[in-house]
Scaffold this motif. Structure first.
Motif, PDB file in Angstrom:
ATOM      1  N   VAL A  66       0.842  -1.199   0.000  1.00  0.00           N
ATOM      2  CA  VAL A  66       0.000   0.000   0.000  1.00  0.00           C
ATOM      3  C   VAL A  66       0.877   1.249   0.000  1.00  0.00           C
ATOM      4  CG1 VAL A  66      -1.656   1.331   1.381  1.00  0.00           C
ATOM      5  CG2 VAL A  66      -1.984  -1.134   1.066  1.00  0.00           C
ATOM      6  N   GLN A  67       1.914   1.246   0.815  1.00  0.00           N
ATOM      7  CA  GLN A  67       2.811   2.404   0.908  1.00  0.00           C
ATOM      8  C   GLN A  67       3.542   2.673  -0.401  1.00  0.00           C
ATOM      9  OE1 GLN A  67       5.713   2.025   4.015  1.00  0.00           O
ATOM     10  NE2 GLN A  67       6.483   4.083   3.731  1.00  0.00           N
ATOM     11  N   HIS A  68       3.848   1.627  -1.140  1.00  0.00           N
ATOM     12  CA  HIS A  68       4.673   1.778  -2.346  1.00  0.00           C
ATOM     13  C   HIS A  68       3.902   1.570  -3.652  1.00  0.00           C
ATOM     14  CE1 HIS A  68       8.433   2.188  -0.136  1.00  0.00           C
ATOM     15  NE2 HIS A  68       7.907   1.319   0.710  1.00  0.00           N
ATOM     16  N   HIS A  69       2.577   1.494  -3.596  1.00  0.00           N
ATOM     17  CA  HIS A  69       1.827   1.152  -4.805  1.00  0.00           C
ATOM     18  C   HIS A  69       1.937   2.205  -5.918  1.00  0.00           C
ATOM     19  CE1 HIS A  69      -1.558   3.583  -3.145  1.00  0.00           C
ATOM     20  NE2 HIS A  69      -1.967   3.652  -4.393  1.00  0.00           N
ATOM     21  N   LEU A  70       2.395   3.392  -5.606  1.00  0.00           N
ATOM     22  CA  LEU A  70       2.564   4.431  -6.635  1.00  0.00           C
ATOM     23  C   LEU A  70       4.007   4.531  -7.157  1.00  0.00           C
ATOM     24  CD1 LEU A  70       0.390   7.301  -5.117  1.00  0.00           C
ATOM     25  CD2 LEU A  70      -0.214   5.703  -6.947  1.00  0.00           C
ATOM     26  N   ASP A  71       4.910   3.744  -6.607  1.00  0.00           N
ATOM     27  CA  ASP A  71       6.324   3.852  -6.992  1.00  0.00           C
ATOM     28  C   ASP A  71       6.548   3.650  -8.489  1.00  0.00           C
ATOM     29  OD1 ASP A  71       6.730   4.236  -4.303  1.00  0.00           O
ATOM     30  OD2 ASP A  71       8.085   2.519  -4.039  1.00  0.00           O
ATOM     31  N   LEU A  72       5.850   2.688  -9.085  1.00  0.00           N
ATOM     32  CA  LEU A  72       6.020   2.449 -10.526  1.00  0.00           C
ATOM     33  C   LEU A  72       5.417   3.556 -11.373  1.00  0.00           C
ATOM     34  CD1 LEU A  72       5.444  -1.401 -10.752  1.00  0.00           C
ATOM     35  CD2 LEU A  72       7.583  -0.165 -11.189  1.00  0.00           C
ATOM     36  N   LEU A  73       4.499   4.321 -10.817  1.00  0.00           N
ATOM     37  CA  LEU A  73       3.928   5.470 -11.512  1.00  0.00           C
ATOM     38  C   LEU A  73       4.851   6.676 -11.390  1.00  0.00           C
ATOM     39  CD1 LEU A  73       1.524   6.933 -12.916  1.00  0.00           C
ATOM     40  CD2 LEU A  73       0.644   7.391 -10.620  1.00  0.00           C
ATOM     41  N   LYS A  74       5.295   6.948 -10.175  1.00  0.00           N
ATOM     42  CA  LYS A  74       6.099   8.144  -9.914  1.00  0.00           C
ATOM     43  C   LYS A  74       7.558   8.012 -10.342  1.00  0.00           C
ATOM     44  CE  LYS A  74       3.426   9.737  -5.919  1.00  0.00           C
ATOM     45  NZ  LYS A  74       3.482  10.004  -4.472  1.00  0.00           N
ATOM     46  N   HIS A  75       8.146   6.846 -10.106  1.00  0.00           N
ATOM     47  CA  HIS A  75       9.576   6.636 -10.366  1.00  0.00           C
ATOM     48  C   HIS A  75       9.811   5.246 -10.952  1.00  0.00           C
ATOM     49  CE1 HIS A  75      10.060  10.159  -7.819  1.00  0.00           C
ATOM     50  NE2 HIS A  75       9.383   9.542  -6.876  1.00  0.00           N
TER      51      HIS A  75
ATOM     52  N   GLY B 154      14.808  -8.231  -9.602  1.00  0.00           N
ATOM     53  CA  GLY B 154      14.995  -9.596  -9.144  1.00  0.00           C
ATOM     54  C   GLY B 154      14.292  -9.933  -7.841  1.00  0.00           C
ATOM     55  N   ARG B 155      13.539  -9.005  -7.286  1.00  0.00           N
ATOM     56  CA  ARG B 155      12.858  -9.234  -6.007  1.00  0.00           C
ATOM     57  C   ARG B 155      11.367  -9.429  -6.225  1.00  0.00           C
ATOM     58  NH1 ARG B 155      14.896  -4.589  -2.121  1.00  0.00           N
ATOM     59  NH2 ARG B 155      13.206  -5.483  -0.877  1.00  0.00           N
ATOM     60  N   SER B 156      10.755 -10.193  -5.360  1.00  0.00           N
ATOM     61  CA  SER B 156       9.318 -10.468  -5.489  1.00  0.00           C
ATOM     62  C   SER B 156       8.480  -9.207  -5.315  1.00  0.00           C
ATOM     63  CB  SER B 156       8.889 -11.525  -4.466  1.00  0.00           C
ATOM     64  OG  SER B 156       9.120 -11.074  -3.155  1.00  0.00           O
ATOM     65  N   GLU B 157       9.010  -8.229  -4.584  1.00  0.00           N
ATOM     66  CA  GLU B 157       8.267  -6.981  -4.382  1.00  0.00           C
ATOM     67  C   GLU B 157       7.975  -6.274  -5.698  1.00  0.00           C
ATOM     68  OE1 GLU B 157      10.941  -7.892  -2.647  1.00  0.00           O
ATOM     69  OE2 GLU B 157      10.647  -7.446  -0.515  1.00  0.00           O
ATOM     70  N   LEU B 158       8.913  -6.351  -6.644  1.00  0.00           N
ATOM     71  CA  LEU B 158       8.695  -5.715  -7.947  1.00  0.00           C
ATOM     72  C   LEU B 158       7.549  -6.402  -8.677  1.00  0.00           C
ATOM     73  CD1 LEU B 158       9.376  -3.687 -10.125  1.00  0.00           C
ATOM     74  CD2 LEU B 158      11.171  -5.255 -10.932  1.00  0.00           C
ATOM     75  N   SER B 159       7.539  -7.698  -8.676  1.00  0.00           N
ATOM     76  CA  SER B 159       6.454  -8.438  -9.319  1.00  0.00           C
ATOM     77  C   SER B 159       5.111  -8.102  -8.671  1.00  0.00           C
ATOM     78  CB  SER B 159       6.724  -9.943  -9.232  1.00  0.00           C
ATOM     79  OG  SER B 159       5.639 -10.677  -9.746  1.00  0.00           O
ATOM     80  N   ASP B 160       5.108  -8.026  -7.339  1.00  0.00           N
ATOM     81  CA  ASP B 160       3.871  -7.678  -6.628  1.00  0.00           C
ATOM     82  C   ASP B 160       3.388  -6.277  -7.012  1.00  0.00           C
ATOM     83  OD1 ASP B 160       3.995 -10.118  -5.319  1.00  0.00           O
ATOM     84  OD2 ASP B 160       4.683  -9.263  -3.409  1.00  0.00           O
ATOM     85  N   LEU B 161       4.303  -5.308  -7.053  1.00  0.00           N
ATOM     86  CA  LEU B 161       3.930  -3.938  -7.428  1.00  0.00           C
ATOM     87  C   LEU B 161       3.428  -3.877  -8.870  1.00  0.00           C
ATOM     88  CD1 LEU B 161       6.681  -1.670  -5.824  1.00  0.00           C
ATOM     89  CD2 LEU B 161       4.294  -1.933  -5.108  1.00  0.00           C
ATOM     90  N   GLU B 162       4.056  -4.641  -9.757  1.00  0.00           N
ATOM     91  CA  GLU B 162       3.612  -4.653 -11.157  1.00  0.00           C
ATOM     92  C   GLU B 162       2.191  -5.198 -11.267  1.00  0.00           C
ATOM     93  OE1 GLU B 162       7.860  -5.144 -13.504  1.00  0.00           O
ATOM     94  OE2 GLU B 162       6.861  -6.946 -12.769  1.00  0.00           O
ATOM     95  N   LYS B 163       1.908  -6.261 -10.543  1.00  0.00           N
ATOM     96  CA  LYS B 163       0.551  -6.824 -10.562  1.00  0.00           C
ATOM     97  C   LYS B 163      -0.447  -5.814  -9.999  1.00  0.00           C
ATOM     98  CE  LYS B 163       2.264 -11.485  -9.953  1.00  0.00           C
ATOM     99  NZ  LYS B 163       2.529 -12.537  -8.959  1.00  0.00           N
ATOM    100  N   LEU B 164      -0.109  -5.233  -8.870  1.00  0.00           N
ATOM    101  CA  LEU B 164      -1.003  -4.262  -8.241  1.00  0.00           C
ATOM    102  C   LEU B 164      -1.271  -3.088  -9.166  1.00  0.00           C
ATOM    103  CD1 LEU B 164      -2.531  -3.767  -5.605  1.00  0.00           C
ATOM    104  CD2 LEU B 164      -0.485  -2.664  -4.702  1.00  0.00           C
ATOM    105  N   ARG B 165      -0.238  -2.616  -9.838  1.00  0.00           N
ATOM    106  CA  ARG B 165      -0.386  -1.496 -10.787  1.00  0.00           C
ATOM    107  C   ARG B 165      -1.317  -1.878 -11.932  1.00  0.00           C
ATOM    108  NH1 ARG B 165      -1.181   3.342 -11.383  1.00  0.00           N
ATOM    109  NH2 ARG B 165      -0.379   4.327 -13.235  1.00  0.00           N
ATOM    110  N   GLN B 166      -1.140  -3.081 -12.484  1.00  0.00           N
ATOM    111  CA  GLN B 166      -1.992  -3.541 -13.590  1.00  0.00           C
ATOM    112  C   GLN B 166      -3.453  -3.629 -13.150  1.00  0.00           C
ATOM    113  OE1 GLN B 166      -0.165  -7.263 -14.683  1.00  0.00           O
ATOM    114  NE2 GLN B 166       0.988  -6.333 -16.350  1.00  0.00           N
ATOM    115  N   TRP B 167      -3.676  -4.203 -11.984  1.00  0.00           N
ATOM    116  CA  TRP B 167      -5.050  -4.330 -11.493  1.00  0.00           C
ATOM    117  C   TRP B 167      -5.667  -2.962 -11.240  1.00  0.00           C
ATOM    118  CZ3 TRP B 167      -2.808  -8.217  -7.544  1.00  0.00           C
ATOM    119  CH2 TRP B 167      -2.609  -9.454  -8.157  1.00  0.00           C
ATOM    120  N   ASP B 168      -4.866  -2.048 -10.721  1.00  0.00           N
ATOM    121  CA  ASP B 168      -5.359  -0.692 -10.459  1.00  0.00           C
ATOM    122  C   ASP B 168      -5.794  -0.027 -11.759  1.00  0.00           C
ATOM    123  OD1 ASP B 168      -5.990   1.656  -9.094  1.00  0.00           O
ATOM    124  OD2 ASP B 168      -3.924   2.305  -8.908  1.00  0.00           O
ATOM    125  N   LEU B 169      -4.980  -0.136 -12.795  1.00  0.00           N
ATOM    126  CA  LEU B 169      -5.310   0.480 -14.081  1.00  0.00           C
ATOM    127  C   LEU B 169      -6.515  -0.195 -14.741  1.00  0.00           C
ATOM    128  CD1 LEU B 169      -1.726   1.075 -15.514  1.00  0.00           C
ATOM    129  CD2 LEU B 169      -3.334   2.802 -14.683  1.00  0.00           C
TER     130      LEU B 169
END
Length: 111
Positions: A51-60, A70-85
């Motif tokens: 939740v805290q970082h869900h905008l990171d792929l949008l902003k930066h 290479g970390r699972s957090e990136l994959s999680d953020l990418e999925k969350l971003r796709q679902w949000d859009l």
């Protein structure tokens, strides 16, 4: 939430999808930080982090991808971003919010 629920069996990703914008009820500009603060201690550290970082792929996007390569957090953020859009369609019938909350809480208790 429904896109996450259909795409994965990971209840923490369901929770992040459901609650990622909860801070908007207080302030849109800082809703990511506010949302994380509201959920801290209620949901798992992973959900709070998402939740805290869900905008990171949008902003930066480049910096975020480099930092999390290479970390699972990136994959999680990418999925969350796709679902949000994808979840921004108007007039779509969705699951009742109380039911979604029950699903998340039932499947994340004790995590």
């Amino acid at each position: 939430f429904e896109l996450a629920y259909q795409a994965t069996t990971d209840p923490e990703l369901w929770a992040a999808a459901l609650f990622h914008d909860i801070g908007k009820a207080i302030d849109s500009a800082t809703h990511d930080q506010l949302g994380a603060e509201l959920l801290d201690g209620l949901l798992s550290p992973r959900v709070v982090w998402l939740v805290q970082h869900h905008l990171d792929l949008l902003k930066h996007p480049a910096r975020t991808r480099k930092r999390l390569r290479g970390r699972s957090e990136l994959s999680d953020l990418e999925k969350l971003r796709q679902w949000d859009l994808k979840g921004r369609q108007q007039g779509v019938r969705v699951i009742d919010p109380d039911t979604a909350i029950d699903i998340v809480l039932t499947n994340t208790s004790g995590q």
